[in-house]
Design a protein around this motif. Structure first.
Motif, short mmCIF file in Angstrom:
data_model
loop_
_atom_site.label_atom_id
_atom_site.label_comp_id
_atom_site.label_asym_id
_atom_site.label_seq_id
_atom_site.Cartn_x
_atom_site.Cartn_y
_atom_site.Cartn_z
N ARG A 845 43.26 28.27 40.84
CA ARG A 845 43.77 28.48 42.20
C ARG A 845 43.62 29.94 42.63
NH1 ARG A 845 47.49 24.18 40.79
NH2 ARG A 845 48.82 25.64 39.65
N SER A 846 43.82 30.86 41.68
CA SER A 846 43.68 32.29 41.98
C SER A 846 42.24 32.64 42.37
CB SER A 846 44.11 33.12 40.76
OG SER A 846 43.85 34.49 40.98
N VAL A 847 41.28 32.10 41.59
CA VAL A 847 39.86 32.36 41.88
C VAL A 847 39.47 31.74 43.21
CG1 VAL A 847 37.49 31.90 41.13
CG2 VAL A 847 39.21 32.60 39.45
N GLU A 848 39.92 30.51 43.45
CA GLU A 848 39.56 29.84 44.71
C GLU A 848 40.15 30.57 45.92
OE1 GLU A 848 40.96 25.89 43.87
OE2 GLU A 848 38.95 25.20 43.25
N ALA A 849 41.35 31.17 45.72
CA ALA A 849 41.96 31.94 46.81
C ALA A 849 41.11 33.17 47.15
CB ALA A 849 43.37 32.36 46.42
N LYS A 850 40.61 33.82 46.12
CA LYS A 850 39.74 34.98 46.35
C LYS A 850 38.49 34.59 47.12
CE LYS A 850 40.74 38.15 42.53
NZ LYS A 850 40.18 38.81 41.32
N LEU A 851 37.85 33.51 46.63
CA LEU A 851 36.59 33.10 47.26
C LEU A 851 36.81 32.54 48.66
CD1 LEU A 851 34.82 31.47 44.16
CD2 LEU A 851 34.24 33.63 45.28
N GLY A 852 38.05 32.10 48.94
CA GLY A 852 38.36 31.60 50.27
C GLY A 852 38.76 32.70 51.23
N ASN A 853 38.91 33.91 50.71
CA ASN A 853 39.29 35.07 51.54
C ASN A 853 38.03 35.69 52.15
OD1 ASN A 853 39.95 37.68 52.46
ND2 ASN A 853 41.66 37.82 51.01
N GLU A 854 37.87 35.56 53.46
CA GLU A 854 36.65 36.06 54.12
C GLU A 854 36.49 37.57 53.95
OE1 GLU A 854 36.57 34.83 58.17
OE2 GLU A 854 36.53 32.68 57.70
N GLY A 855 37.62 38.29 53.95
CA GLY A 855 37.55 39.75 53.78
C GLY A 855 37.00 40.13 52.42
N PHE A 856 37.46 39.41 51.36
CA PHE A 856 36.96 39.69 50.01
C PHE A 856 35.46 39.40 49.91
CE2 PHE A 856 35.83 37.85 45.86
CZ PHE A 856 36.08 38.95 45.03
N VAL A 857 35.05 38.24 50.41
CA VAL A 857 33.64 37.84 50.33
C VAL A 857 32.75 38.81 51.11
CG1 VAL A 857 31.98 36.02 50.92
CG2 VAL A 857 34.21 35.42 49.97
N ALA A 858 33.27 39.35 52.24
CA ALA A 858 32.47 40.25 53.06
C ALA A 858 32.32 41.62 52.43
CB ALA A 858 33.10 40.37 54.45
N LYS A 859 33.36 42.08 51.69
CA LYS A 859 33.36 43.47 51.20
C LYS A 859 32.97 43.61 49.73
CE LYS A 859 36.99 44.86 54.47
NZ LYS A 859 38.39 45.33 54.60
N ALA A 860 33.23 42.61 48.94
CA ALA A 860 32.99 42.73 47.49
C ALA A 860 31.49 42.77 47.19
CB ALA A 860 33.63 41.55 46.76
N PRO A 861 31.09 43.52 46.15
CA PRO A 861 29.68 43.53 45.74
C PRO A 861 29.20 42.13 45.36
CG PRO A 861 30.92 45.29 44.65
CD PRO A 861 31.92 44.41 45.33
N ALA A 862 27.91 41.90 45.55
CA ALA A 862 27.35 40.57 45.26
C ALA A 862 27.59 40.16 43.82
CB ALA A 862 25.86 40.57 45.59
N ALA A 863 27.51 41.13 42.89
CA ALA A 863 27.68 40.82 41.47
C ALA A 863 29.10 40.34 41.18
CB ALA A 863 27.37 42.05 40.63
#
Length: 894
Positions: A845-863
């Motif tokens: 659930r923690s990982v899915e929350a991160k990946l569901g956060n548009e801000g995280f996906v937009a700012k985090a490095p691709a790796a």
């Protein structure tokens, strides 16, 4: 046999024995089919590094394999005199004594170099022996020995007399540290964060133009500025003059197509003595050439007030003076590639100098055609494109070096009539006027001028030696891409020119050894791994096998210390297997044991079972695979095939299977099992020998497979079974497929045991629901083997039926079930798994929350995003597995 393998004792013993008994030697007079390889001669200054270990292991694998195939095999060893590198080492030693080479003079200095070579020059050769290199050391050559020196003089004189060697004033790459010219290939370009200075050049009578340069110190040698003839901005200035800043010298403005209108301001300064392109412009426009720099990189008297300054100190002072006088417009950051000396890493200076050159275009043409015609093949093939691009744009080769250690250029000039000529030996008199007063050129030849003759000079050329006739052309060359131009291309040109034949048939270009972070190994980074330390800690065989196992064809090799444990663990596995076999062989009567070891105990088809047939068929597959991989230079694939065959098929499966018969009461069956094991293990040692020569030689003798005086390296390479043998023994695809499928069933059963935390020592009950009655019958016939491999005290086998309410796995032959009654506390185990499931769900659930956060996906490095997605996939699979376990426990609960 000792309980533990002692590689240090074994390796020292066998290498000395091989060499003392002449097992590495080749003789052209013996005839047969030749196989010849010439070693890329390491520098006489060198010590063994990981690149050497990789390169020479590759060569030794090929050489030992071909020798076992019965080829008349020679691996020609030797070292390179390494002109600049060796002279630097000896000069460094002299400086500690407060001396320079010029204090000694040429002859005394050369005596010191030869003395150094005698004391230290054999280091890398001794280290190659530690690696296990099976070179014919009786043939060892040195690029400065008499025979190779004669070949160098012969080639120089031929090319000189044909007009292919000439002397002229040209811009060369000059190393201020080594005080010598370098070839284009010896100037290694490194990306540098430089600057681009924009400088005002005043126009007499008013106005100015702005010139951009990356080397402001060389402006002191400007003799013109140039513009493009199509650049309308500056057409009115062509033919006029501008004032050279700081020195106030008037220089002309010329128009030349060389100028790029888009670079900088579209105006370039012309410094003919310090830039190759500027030199060409000066030649076209008849401009003077002004050298403002000494050979040591300091400024000379032509630099005016800057004379005596180091070039880089001069650069700073020139920039400061320009700025002080308001002549510096701006400074831009300008990354660019700067040439560095390949030996000392000093920044190379383009400098006008009189040097000797070889005209390369006439030599390149037949070498290009040879590769196009398929006379030479490159592995990987992609290097052919690189070869063609360089050869088709080849420039003349600067071959003179301003040092003393090397082959002195054999050109003489008469003091009386100024006649110049080349001679293979020191002449007595001028060939034109007969005067006895003449001088020899002071320079020596580029080290590579002797190396490019290596494939034929080492076999006696220019004399018609029997070795040259038999072993040339050589067959395979293994080397690094870094010397594709330095050495490989030049050898091809030399072979075509002087032998009328290419020097080798195949070029295998391996990758660079790097650390596990992808960095080249170097002392400065502190990431070097000493091969001798690996040999001491693990073994030479471990080093060799591990390197081959991680070396994909033509790709870089990434190493760390842990990777060498692969080879050590493999050696231990093989040693223990051999001890187990020998223990059972020695229980037989002596005559039977000797017959087994010699291979004289024939296989009896009536006593063979499916597992025996599978082992024999798998062995044949391994023989075919390894042979094919070696033929295609897929050394990693060959190592993997041997590893899987020996570790998995032979040790883990067949030896375990064989125990029921070896400890059983049927003597005939015991002999048959040992006969199969002997046939297979002897072949395995042969397949492995090119990779792990020391261990295989030791076991070849320990197991009695050869006479005391015989070596495995001369044993015949394994061949596939004949059709008659395969038919007589019942080898077939059906049998092989059945045993493989049965092993799948066993593996699935073991996995079920592990999944439910049942100890390996605990016997359990299994149910097997076979796919059909015929399969059930075969499995029933093999039930004792299955029970042994599954550690089962009860095995029920039936055909068909519905799905069972217990843990099970579907396989090719059917479904294997593990009843849990009496094995585990179902409630306790269900609670434990439920806790694991809750934990996994929380992480998911923690990982899915991160990946569901548009801000995280937009700012985090691709790796980082990719890492989270991989974690999501892994956790999802874990949750599914745990939910399945809970369902199983629920069904099994009372």
């Amino acid at each position: 046999m000792d309980k533990h393998y002692d590689p240090q004792a074994v390796e020292n013993k066998w290498y000395a024995w091989w060499e003392a008994n002449g097992h590495f030697r080749a003789d052209a007079a013996a005839g047969g089919e030749p196989y010849s390889v010439v070693i890329p001669p390491p520098n006489v200054t060198g010590i063994l590094h990981m690149g050497h270990a990789l390169n020479n292991t590759i060569q030794d694998v090929l050489v030992r394999w071909r020798r076992m195939q019965g080829r008349n095999t020679v691996w020609m060893p030797g070292t390179d005199h390494a002109g600049i590198a060796t002279q630097n080492v000896v000069e460094k030693a002299l400086r500690k004594e407060g001396l320079s080479r010029r204090d000694l003079g040429r002859e005394k200095f050369l005596e010191r170099v030869w003395a150094w070579r005698g004391e230290y020059g054999g280091t890398i050769v001794r280290q190659l022996r530690k690696l296990g290199a099976s070179c014919d050391w009786s043939r060892e050559r040195f690029t400065m020995d008499d025979g190779l020196s004669e070949a160098v003089s012969e080639v120089f004189c031929r090319l000189y007399d044909e007009g292919l060697i000439y002397r002229g004033n040209y811009i060369v790459n000059w190393c201020p540290r080594c005080h010598t010219a370098l070839s284009d290939e010896e100037s290694e370009h490194q990306d540098t964060a430089g600057s681009l200075w924009h400088i005002r050049y005043p126009i007499p009578g008013g106005g100015e133009i702005v010139v951009a340069t990356t080397r402001p110190e060389t402006m002191l040698g400007d003799t013109a500025v140039a513009v493009n003839p199509a650049d309308e901005r500056y057409l009115s200035l062509v033919g006029k003059t501008v004032t050279l800043p700081l020195l106030n010298r008037e220089i002309p403005v010329v128009a030349d197509d060389y100028v790029d209108r888009a670079f900088g301001t579209g105006v370039v300064k012309i410094t003919p003595a310090h830039d190759p392109n500027d030199f060409q412009v000066a030649q076209r426009h008849g401009l003077p050439v002004l050298n403002v720099m000494n050979g040591d990189g300091t400024m000379n008297e032509e630099a005016g007030p800057y004379a005596g300054l180091d070039r880089f100190a001069c650069r700073k002072q020139v920039v400061a003076d320009l700025e002080a006088r308001g002549l510096l417009v701006k400074t831009d950051v300008h990354p660019h590639a700067v040439g560095h000396c390949y030996r000392c890493d000093t920044v190379v200076e383009p400098r006008l100098s009189k040097q000797w050159f070889v005209r390369m275009k006439p030599l390149a043409a037949p070498a290009i055609e040879a590769v196009r015609a398929g006379k030479i093949s490159f592995t990987p093939q992609r290097w052919e494109k690189t070869y063609f691009e360089w050869m088709e744009n080849i420039r003349d080769w600067c071959i003179s070096r301003q040092i003393w250690w090397g082959h002195r250029i054999p050109v003489y000039t008469c003091s009386a009539c100024a006649h110049e000529w080349a001679a293979k030996a020191a002449p007595a008199a001028c060939t034109k006027c007969g005067a006895a007063s003449f001088t020899q050129d002071e320079d020596v030849l580029d080290t590579w001028f002797s190396s490019w003759l290596w494939p034929f000079s080492t076999f006696g050329w220019p004399h018609p030696h029997p070795d040259l006739k038999f072993f040339y052309p050589t067959h395979d060359l293994a080397t690094a891409p870094e010397i594709l131009f330095f050495w490989v291309a030049r050898m091809i040109m030399a072979g075509c020119k002087f032998m009328g034949e290419v020097p080798f048939r195949n070029v295998y270009l391996h990758g660079t050894v790097r650390d596990d972070k992808g960095r080249k190994m170097s002392k400065s980074l502190g990431n070097s791994i000493d091969p001798l330390d690996i040999i001491s800690t693990y073994s030479a065989d471990s080093l060799r096998f591990s390197l081959m196992l991680i070396t994909s064809t033509g790709m870089d090799v990434y190493v760390n210390l842990e990777k060498f444990e692969i080879g050590r663990n493999f050696a231990t596995k093989i040693w223990n297997a051999a001890r187990f076999m020998k223990m059972h062989m020695e229980k037989l009567p002596d005559a039977d044991w000797r017959a087994l070891a010699s291979g004289d105990l024939a296989l009896d088809p009536a006593l063979l079972r499916d597992d025996d047939r599978h082992m024999l068929a798998t062995c044949e597959t391994a023989v075919r695979a390894v042979t094919e991989h070696l033929e295609k230079f897929r050394l990693q694939d060959g190592a993997l095939a041997i590893y899987d065959f020996v570790w998995s098929n032979f040790c883990d499966w067949y030896l375990e299977y064989a125990k029921q018969d070896l400890y059983g009461a049927d003597d005939a069956r015991r002999r048959q099992i040992l006969a199969v094991m002997t046939d297979v293990f002897a072949k395995a040692l042969k397949l492995l020998h090119p990779y792990m020569p020391f261990l295989t030689e030791e076991l070849w003798h320990q197991m009695g497979y050869g006479a005391e005086s015989e070596t495995i390296m001369r044993a015949p390479w394994p061949a596939a079974y004949t059709a008659a043998q395969s038919a007589a023994w019942g080898l077939s695809a059906d049998v092989t497929a059945y045993v493989a499928a049965r092993r799948e069933l066993v593996t699935a059963g073991r996995a079920l045991r592990a999944e439910y935390n049942i100890a390996p020592s605990q016997t359990v009950r299994y149910l097997v629901q076979a796919v059909d009655a015929a399969t059930a019958a075969k499995l029933t016939a093999d039930s004792e083997t299955l029970k042994q491999q599954l550690r089962s005290d009860s095995l029920e086998i039936a055909a068909g039926g519905g799905e069972k309410a217990m843990p099970g796995t579907l396989c090719k032959l059917g479904t294997i079930y593990l009843p849990l009654e009496g094995l585990v506390d179902v409630k306790a185990e269900a609670a434990r798994v439920k806790a694991e499931l809750d934990k996994a769900l929380g992480f998911l659930r923690s990982v899915e929350a991160k990946l569901g956060n548009e801000g995280f996906v937009a700012k985090a490095p691709a790796a980082v995003i990719e890492q989270q997605r991989a974690k999501q996939k892994e956790l999802t699979e874990t949750v599914t597995r745990l939910e399945k376990l809970i369902a199983t426990f629920t069904a099994a609960a009372p």
